[in-house]
Design an enzyme around this catalytic site. Structure first.
Site, short mmCIF file in Angstrom:
data_model
loop_
_atom_site.label_atom_id
_atom_site.label_comp_id
_atom_site.label_asym_id
_atom_site.label_seq_id
_atom_site.Cartn_x
_atom_site.Cartn_y
_atom_site.Cartn_z
N LYS A 13 0.82 -1.22 0.00
CA LYS A 13 0.00 0.00 0.00
C LYS A 13 0.85 1.27 0.00
O LYS A 13 0.59 2.18 -0.78
CB LYS A 13 -0.89 0.05 1.25
CG LYS A 13 -2.02 -0.94 1.27
CD LYS A 13 -2.98 -0.66 2.42
CE LYS A 13 -2.31 -0.73 3.77
NZ LYS A 13 -1.97 -2.10 4.20
N ARG A 88 -9.55 1.63 9.62
CA ARG A 88 -9.15 0.27 9.96
C ARG A 88 -10.22 -0.44 10.78
O ARG A 88 -10.09 -1.63 11.04
CB ARG A 88 -7.86 0.31 10.77
CG ARG A 88 -6.60 -0.01 9.98
CD ARG A 88 -5.45 0.09 10.96
NE ARG A 88 -4.26 -0.60 10.54
CZ ARG A 88 -3.32 -0.11 9.77
NH1 ARG A 88 -3.47 1.08 9.24
NH2 ARG A 88 -2.23 -0.81 9.50
N ARG A 127 10.98 -6.83 4.22
CA ARG A 127 10.97 -5.40 4.52
C ARG A 127 11.60 -5.13 5.88
O ARG A 127 12.28 -4.12 6.07
CB ARG A 127 9.52 -4.89 4.51
CG ARG A 127 9.43 -3.41 4.80
CD ARG A 127 8.04 -2.86 4.61
NE ARG A 127 7.19 -3.14 5.75
CZ ARG A 127 5.91 -2.85 5.81
NH1 ARG A 127 5.30 -2.31 4.77
NH2 ARG A 127 5.20 -3.12 6.88
N ARG A 133 11.82 -1.53 10.70
CA ARG A 133 10.69 -0.93 11.38
C ARG A 133 10.44 -1.67 12.69
O ARG A 133 10.48 -2.90 12.72
CB ARG A 133 9.44 -1.02 10.48
CG ARG A 133 8.97 0.32 10.02
CD ARG A 133 7.85 0.19 9.03
NE ARG A 133 6.63 -0.36 9.62
CZ ARG A 133 5.46 -0.35 9.00
NH1 ARG A 133 5.36 0.20 7.81
NH2 ARG A 133 4.41 -0.87 9.56
N ARG A 144 -0.79 -8.20 13.58
CA ARG A 144 -1.35 -7.23 12.63
C ARG A 144 -2.25 -7.92 11.60
O ARG A 144 -3.26 -7.36 11.18
CB ARG A 144 -0.23 -6.45 11.95
CG ARG A 144 0.31 -5.37 12.88
CD ARG A 144 1.71 -5.00 12.56
NE ARG A 144 1.84 -4.26 11.33
CZ ARG A 144 2.97 -4.19 10.63
NH1 ARG A 144 4.05 -4.83 11.04
NH2 ARG A 144 3.02 -3.49 9.54
#
Ligand code: ADP
Length: 189
Positions: A13, A88, A127, A133, A144
């Protein structure tokens, strides 16, 4: 052009949001980015959301809604906007309806990136290596996904019922997916 981009964690996204925003000359507004930047700057908001994000949970609706309402009232959203990461939850979706109605800025469409769930975890682990992150570790990622399935995925049905959903296959190279998205969005430009 005013739109939302939706899709599971790791669907790409953020990457596509930046490309779409550049194409249409509109700001890309990511609630995740706003929260991360507040954590980095150690603001009051950052202190509230830091632990929540590390656990993979959701920032409370009222906090998120206020952030989005303020951001959408900024003058740079006049030519349009792309909202990434919100709504969300059903409560956020309802609040967003109210915010947009008040501003007189209805959505053109809701873009949903459709990606095979089996590919997503692998993408996110990759990632994690690159971006470091704080919320890209296995446990948080699993949480998540659970949150996405339970709280966020049902929103797709809502937008589908309203005939606002534009689904695009998110599998493939960045530029291939981007071409698909821009073709689909051409109908609304
Ligand atoms: P991703 O798209 O990879 O899941 P985001 O950058 O959109 O990541 O979000 C990262 C984290 O920020 C979420 O896991 C959540 O804790 C918080 N967050 C972002 N947007 C929202 C939102 N609309 N409501 C509640 N929490 C949010």
């Amino acid at each position: 052009m005013r739109l939302l981009i939706m899709g599971p964690p790791g669907a790409g996204k953020g990457t596509q949001a930046a490309l779409i925003a550049a194409h249409f000359g509109i700001p890309s507004i990511s609630t995740g980015e706003i929260f991360r930047s507040n954590v980095q700057r150690q603001t009051e908001l950052g202190q509230v959301v830091d632990q929540i994000m590390r656990s993979g949970g959701l920032v409370p609706d009222d906090v998120t809604i206020q952030i989005v309402a303020d951001r959408l009232a900024e003058p740079d959203t006049k030519p349009g906007f792309l909202l990434d990461g919100c709504p969300r939850t059903m409560a956020q979706a309802e609040a967003l309806d109210g915010i947009l109605e008040k501003l007189g800025t209805p959505l053109d469409t809701v873009l949903a990136l459709v990606v095979d769930p089996d590919l997503l975890v692998a993408r996110m682990m990759k990632r994690a290596e690159i971006e470091h992150r704080a919320d890209d570790n296995e446990e948080t990622i699993r949480e998540r996904f659970a949150v996405y399935r339970e709280a966020t995925a049902p929103l797709l049905a809502l937008y589908r019922e309203r005939d606002q959903l534009t689904e695009v296959d998110g599998f493939g190279d960045i530029d291939v997916v981007n071409r698909r998205i821009l073709e689909a969005l051409a109908a609304f430009a």
